[in-house]
Scaffold this motif. Sequence first.
Motif, PDB file in Angstrom:
ATOM      1  N   VAL A 295      44.158  43.112  33.093  1.00 45.80           N
ATOM      2  CA  VAL A 295      44.773  41.785  33.070  1.00 45.80           C
ATOM      3  C   VAL A 295      46.306  41.880  33.069  1.00 45.80           C
ATOM      4  CG1 VAL A 295      45.063  39.700  31.678  1.00 45.80           C
ATOM      5  CG2 VAL A 295      42.788  40.689  31.969  1.00 45.80           C
ATOM      6  N   LEU A 296      46.865  42.794  32.289  1.00 45.64           N
ATOM      7  CA  LEU A 296      48.321  42.910  32.210  1.00 45.64           C
ATOM      8  C   LEU A 296      48.927  43.317  33.555  1.00 45.64           C
ATOM      9  CD1 LEU A 296      48.788  44.624  28.722  1.00 45.64           C
ATOM     10  CD2 LEU A 296      49.075  42.207  29.321  1.00 45.64           C
ATOM     11  N   THR A 297      48.202  44.152  34.303  1.00 50.67           N
ATOM     12  CA  THR A 297      48.682  44.514  35.638  1.00 50.67           C
ATOM     13  C   THR A 297      48.712  43.295  36.542  1.00 50.67           C
ATOM     14  OG1 THR A 297      47.809  46.763  35.416  1.00 50.67           O
ATOM     15  CG2 THR A 297      48.260  45.988  37.642  1.00 50.67           C
ATOM     16  N   CYS A 298      47.716  42.441  36.430  1.00 50.89           N
ATOM     17  CA  CYS A 298      47.699  41.197  37.212  1.00 50.89           C
ATOM     18  C   CYS A 298      48.897  40.321  36.866  1.00 50.89           C
ATOM     19  CB  CYS A 298      46.402  40.426  36.964  1.00 50.89           C
ATOM     20  SG  CYS A 298      44.928  41.209  37.645  1.00 50.89           S
ATOM     21  N   HIS A 299      49.209  40.231  35.551  1.00 53.18           N
ATOM     22  CA  HIS A 299      50.375  39.445  35.137  1.00 53.18           C
ATOM     23  C   HIS A 299      51.649  39.991  35.789  1.00 53.18           C
ATOM     24  CE1 HIS A 299      48.121  38.355  31.144  1.00 53.18           C
ATOM     25  NE2 HIS A 299      47.617  37.757  32.203  1.00 53.18           N
ATOM     26  N   GLN A 300      51.778  41.317  35.812  1.00 54.40           N
ATOM     27  CA  GLN A 300      52.960  41.940  36.380  1.00 54.40           C
ATOM     28  C   GLN A 300      53.057  41.672  37.882  1.00 54.40           C
ATOM     29  OE1 GLN A 300      53.180  46.113  35.521  1.00 54.40           O
ATOM     30  NE2 GLN A 300      55.199  46.373  36.447  1.00 54.40           N
ATOM     31  N   ILE A 301      51.919  41.775  38.558  1.00 51.84           N
ATOM     32  CA  ILE A 301      51.890  41.510  40.001  1.00 51.84           C
ATOM     33  C   ILE A 301      52.283  40.066  40.292  1.00 51.84           C
ATOM     34  CG2 ILE A 301      50.362  41.268  41.996  1.00 51.84           C
ATOM     35  CD1 ILE A 301      51.051  44.121  41.365  1.00 51.84           C
ATOM     36  N   ARG A 302      51.753  39.140  39.490  1.00 53.33           N
ATOM     37  CA  ARG A 302      52.078  37.735  39.726  1.00 53.33           C
ATOM     38  C   ARG A 302      53.582  37.499  39.592  1.00 53.33           C
ATOM     39  NH1 ARG A 302      49.941  32.081  36.783  1.00 53.33           N
ATOM     40  NH2 ARG A 302      51.535  30.790  37.774  1.00 53.33           N
ATOM     41  N   GLU A 303      54.204  38.075  38.584  1.00 54.17           N
ATOM     42  CA  GLU A 303      55.635  37.868  38.368  1.00 54.17           C
ATOM     43  C   GLU A 303      56.439  38.379  39.563  1.00 54.17           C
ATOM     44  OE1 GLU A 303      59.178  38.928  35.142  1.00 54.17           O
ATOM     45  OE2 GLU A 303      57.169  39.750  34.883  1.00 54.17           O
ATOM     46  N   ARG A 361      27.146  21.886  46.669  1.00 53.53           N
ATOM     47  CA  ARG A 361      27.546  23.182  46.115  1.00 53.53           C
ATOM     48  C   ARG A 361      28.253  23.027  44.771  1.00 53.53           C
ATOM     49  NH1 ARG A 361      31.228  26.346  48.971  1.00 53.53           N
ATOM     50  NH2 ARG A 361      31.785  24.864  50.586  1.00 53.53           N
ATOM     51  N   LYS A 362      27.998  21.931  44.071  1.00 54.06           N
ATOM     52  CA  LYS A 362      28.644  21.698  42.773  1.00 54.06           C
ATOM     53  C   LYS A 362      28.217  22.770  41.772  1.00 54.06           C
ATOM     54  CE  LYS A 362      31.225  18.067  43.342  1.00 54.06           C
ATOM     55  NZ  LYS A 362      32.693  18.195  43.236  1.00 54.06           N
ATOM     56  N   HIS A 363      29.161  23.177  40.934  1.00 55.59           N
ATOM     57  CA  HIS A 363      28.883  24.210  39.948  1.00 55.59           C
ATOM     58  C   HIS A 363      29.866  24.063  38.803  1.00 55.59           C
ATOM     59  CE1 HIS A 363      32.433  26.705  41.147  1.00 55.59           C
ATOM     60  NE2 HIS A 363      32.253  26.064  42.288  1.00 55.59           N
ATOM     61  N   CYS A 364      29.630  24.790  37.725  1.00 55.52           N
ATOM     62  CA  CYS A 364      30.488  24.731  36.538  1.00 55.52           C
ATOM     63  C   CYS A 364      31.534  25.846  36.609  1.00 55.52           C
ATOM     64  CB  CYS A 364      29.644  24.872  35.275  1.00 55.52           C
ATOM     65  SG  CYS A 364      30.584  24.648  33.747  1.00 55.52           S
ATOM     66  N   VAL A 365      32.791  25.496  36.301  1.00 58.68           N
ATOM     67  CA  VAL A 365      33.899  26.457  36.310  1.00 58.68           C
ATOM     68  C   VAL A 365      34.244  26.827  34.877  1.00 58.68           C
ATOM     69  CG1 VAL A 365      36.313  26.841  36.924  1.00 58.68           C
ATOM     70  CG2 VAL A 365      34.825  25.497  38.450  1.00 58.68           C
ATOM     71  N   ASN A 366      34.316  28.139  34.595  1.00 58.47           N
ATOM     72  CA  ASN A 366      34.738  28.622  33.292  1.00 58.47           C
ATOM     73  C   ASN A 366      36.228  28.970  33.382  1.00 58.47           C
ATOM     74  OD1 ASN A 366      35.392  30.622  31.157  1.00 58.47           O
ATOM     75  ND2 ASN A 366      33.214  30.402  30.631  1.00 58.47           N
ATOM     76  N   THR A 367      37.057  28.212  32.678  1.00 53.52           N
ATOM     77  CA  THR A 367      38.502  28.362  32.792  1.00 53.52           C
ATOM     78  C   THR A 367      38.971  29.762  32.412  1.00 53.52           C
ATOM     79  OG1 THR A 367      38.923  26.017  32.444  1.00 53.52           O
ATOM     80  CG2 THR A 367      40.714  27.526  31.899  1.00 53.52           C
ATOM     81  N   GLU A 368      38.455  30.301  31.331  1.00 58.57           N
ATOM     82  CA  GLU A 368      38.881  31.619  30.872  1.00 58.57           C
ATOM     83  C   GLU A 368      38.600  32.682  31.920  1.00 58.57           C
ATOM     84  OE1 GLU A 368      40.144  34.798  28.280  1.00 58.57           O
ATOM     85  OE2 GLU A 368      40.605  32.674  28.470  1.00 58.57           O
ATOM     86  N   ASP A 369      37.426  32.627  32.567  1.00 57.94           N
ATOM     87  CA  ASP A 369      37.067  33.614  33.578  1.00 57.94           C
ATOM     88  C   ASP A 369      38.032  33.595  34.764  1.00 57.94           C
ATOM     89  OD1 ASP A 369      34.944  34.398  32.054  1.00 57.94           O
ATOM     90  OD2 ASP A 369      33.439  33.270  33.200  1.00 57.94           O
ATOM     91  N   ILE A 370      38.552  32.414  35.100  1.00 58.98           N
ATOM     92  CA  ILE A 370      39.418  32.273  36.273  1.00 58.98           C
ATOM     93  C   ILE A 370      40.881  32.570  35.944  1.00 58.98           C
ATOM     94  CG2 ILE A 370      40.252  30.670  38.042  1.00 58.98           C
ATOM     95  CD1 ILE A 370      37.332  31.448  38.383  1.00 58.98           C
ATOM     96  N   THR A 371      41.378  32.027  34.824  1.00 61.85           N
ATOM     97  CA  THR A 371      42.828  32.081  34.558  1.00 61.85           C
ATOM     98  C   THR A 371      43.282  33.323  33.787  1.00 61.85           C
ATOM     99  OG1 THR A 371      42.591  30.825  32.488  1.00 61.85           O
ATOM    100  CG2 THR A 371      42.964  29.571  34.534  1.00 61.85           C
ATOM    101  N   LYS A 372      42.370  34.045  33.146  1.00 63.08           N
ATOM    102  CA  LYS A 372      42.793  35.144  32.266  1.00 63.08           C
ATOM    103  C   LYS A 372      43.547  36.240  33.013  1.00 63.08           C
ATOM    104  CE  LYS A 372      38.468  37.810  32.571  1.00 63.08           C
ATOM    105  NZ  LYS A 372      37.301  38.326  31.831  1.00 63.08           N
ATOM    106  N   TYR A 373      43.240  36.430  34.293  1.00 61.37           N
ATOM    107  CA  TYR A 373      43.886  37.506  35.041  1.00 61.37           C
ATOM    108  C   TYR A 373      45.352  37.202  35.359  1.00 61.37           C
ATOM    109  CZ  TYR A 373      39.177  39.318  35.779  1.00 61.37           C
ATOM    110  OH  TYR A 373      37.916  39.815  35.589  1.00 61.37           O
ATOM    111  N   TRP A 374      45.668  35.933  35.495  1.00 60.66           N
ATOM    112  CA  TRP A 374      46.990  35.562  36.017  1.00 60.66           C
ATOM    113  C   TRP A 374      47.866  34.816  35.022  1.00 60.66           C
ATOM    114  CZ3 TRP A 374      47.468  38.331  40.129  1.00 60.66           C
ATOM    115  CH2 TRP A 374      46.348  38.619  40.924  1.00 60.66           C
ATOM    116  N   ASN A 375      47.269  34.134  34.030  1.00 61.43           N
ATOM    117  CA  ASN A 375      48.050  33.393  33.039  1.00 61.43           C
ATOM    118  C   ASN A 375      48.155  34.210  31.768  1.00 61.43           C
ATOM    119  OD1 ASN A 375      48.176  31.354  34.873  1.00 61.43           O
ATOM    120  ND2 ASN A 375      46.774  29.984  33.810  1.00 61.43           N
ATOM    121  N   GLN A 376      49.354  34.601  31.400  1.00 56.53           N
ATOM    122  CA  GLN A 376      49.529  35.452  30.234  1.00 56.53           C
ATOM    123  C   GLN A 376      49.057  34.757  28.964  1.00 56.53           C
ATOM    124  OE1 GLN A 376      53.233  37.477  29.762  1.00 56.53           O
ATOM    125  NE2 GLN A 376      53.682  37.406  31.946  1.00 56.53           N
TER     126      GLN A 376
END
Length: 604
Positions: A295-303, A361-376
């Motif tokens: 995850v921290l590497t993803c944060h660095q890449i995003r910056e 194609r409606k489905h449930c989105v888990n916020t933590e699963d999606i945002t944890k890689y990019w939002n510190q």
Amino acid sequence: MKKKSLQKHIDVKRRFAVGFHDNESIENLKLSIADVVCKLDHWGEELPQSWAMFETFFQEKKIRKILSTVELQSFNETLPEGIKLSTIEDMDSMLQFFHGIRELIHFNQQFLNEVIILDVQWFADAFRNVITDKNHAKEDLFEFASEWDKFNETGELDETLLSAIWRMNNNGYLEHKEDIMMYMEKLGLLAKMSDKIWYVPCMNKMQFPVDCFSTYPASSILCYTFDVLPVEIFHRLVAICMQIPWEIFSDEERGCIYQTAAILVFHDQHHNIMLGMTQTEIQVQMFVVEGEVDVLTCHQIREILEHTLQNLSDAFQKNSEFLVAFKCKPTGFCDSRVSAVISDSKFTRDTFQCPSCPANRKHCVNTEDITKYWNQQANLSNPNTSTACGQDHGGRSRFAKLGMATHDVLNQAYRDILEMEVHPSVIYSKVKASPNTHKRLRPEQEQLLQAAQHSGYANFDISLTYTLLRNICKKIPKPTKGKWGEDSMPTVGEITVGDDIERIRLMRNKLAAHVSSASTPQTEFNNTWSIISDLCQRLENFTGKAYLGNLNKIRKLTLRKENEDAAIEKIKMESQHEMVKEMWSDMKDVKAAIERLEMKHLSN
């Protein structure tokens, strides 16, 4: 504050001009005021008259296309005292001005700063000739048909083919090949792959195999969405990433770089970056061959990507602003049929029904699963982050803490840097010796300067201190771009003291711009605080003073409402002072323009 556009300058000056002159004369002032604005647009100062001599010199030498800075310095030495430029900084300022108005091309960076491209059109034609379609090439080039076919398919430009193209055009490109290629790399037009091969992204026709990397452990997909995505932004982003340098990921046959995507290796951390584009998005996904995505590497890449992308998009005037979003699933990279894009602002609950996928194609989105890689440090269970109803209870406290960090820590760093070069006892005399700086001071600022002999810089606000750092302190390492007052945040690799001075100014301006809402999202707070921490560490090394301790104390504070109110009120007051400062400066400029016009009228 941000540099205002030419039209905004003119509009402001017209409004003030009504107060000093009759309405009938306003139209007659347009050209005069516009002339003043053009002079003011470079660091807020009139241009030295001696620069006109350099413009003439550049025009005389333009036939040579490229000029060395050594020769320019030699010309400067032939000028009489009082006319010639006295310091390297003055020379850089002059070159950056002519670069800014497209009279020449020059970057004040290692290797690039040794030469000046005098003929901008000649340089542009050098690239245009390289990417000309093969069917439009002369017969002399047909002997390189196989090299051209590969170039036209993959974007890989062999040195032999490049030399043949430029030899055919016979415009002096081969004589200056090394300098031209360095400047093309700097501008993101191409990237060096080896000693003999360059990559030209806009020539790549290779199709991206959408599902090729879908079996590897991967992050969610980060998206930068545009109203209309200029393809040049994506191409230049890829070229710049290759210069960081991030190597191209290779399969058994070739490097994985395509017309609409590029797979790059992030240093030695065994993480791979997929960059791709659609009609309106640039998408980013990390994957690893073995193990799990860090995850921290993803944060660095995003910056890194976000700073680079912001600089690139700023260069395009139309439809180039972008918003952050995520794909609703970690599948479907650059494939809208598999998963849809959701704006970052929609992730306000732990889980929610996807608002973007069609009904079937409606489905449930888990916020933590999606945002944890990019939002510190994203953690929706924390009461200081977003709640289920979307209200951010901690946003006001985070906004106030950023204000406290700016006023109590960053402004102190400004003062310390100022005192390293100019002792408070002589600051007023230094400013009086600089007419262009002195005439822009408000009365209360002049009083502070006079009092500094006894009270030091303790009462100087961040705006006044920045003005002095920029205009009075000549020994401070300048921004990497060589120019103060840029609108875009310095990139991750730009870490001179001047770059950090600019970062502080831009972060403070952004804070003032959002004072009406007085709330900062958790992700933005974390990113901004990380930038502040890094620059404080660098400035500690430069000044020998301590900043990180006070910074950490502010972050750990539990603020009462009255503390938040006090910090936010201070931001509001400074924002109002900035408005007064601009009005004061504009009035002085218009008065001066009118006085010159009236003197001219009387002399006639």
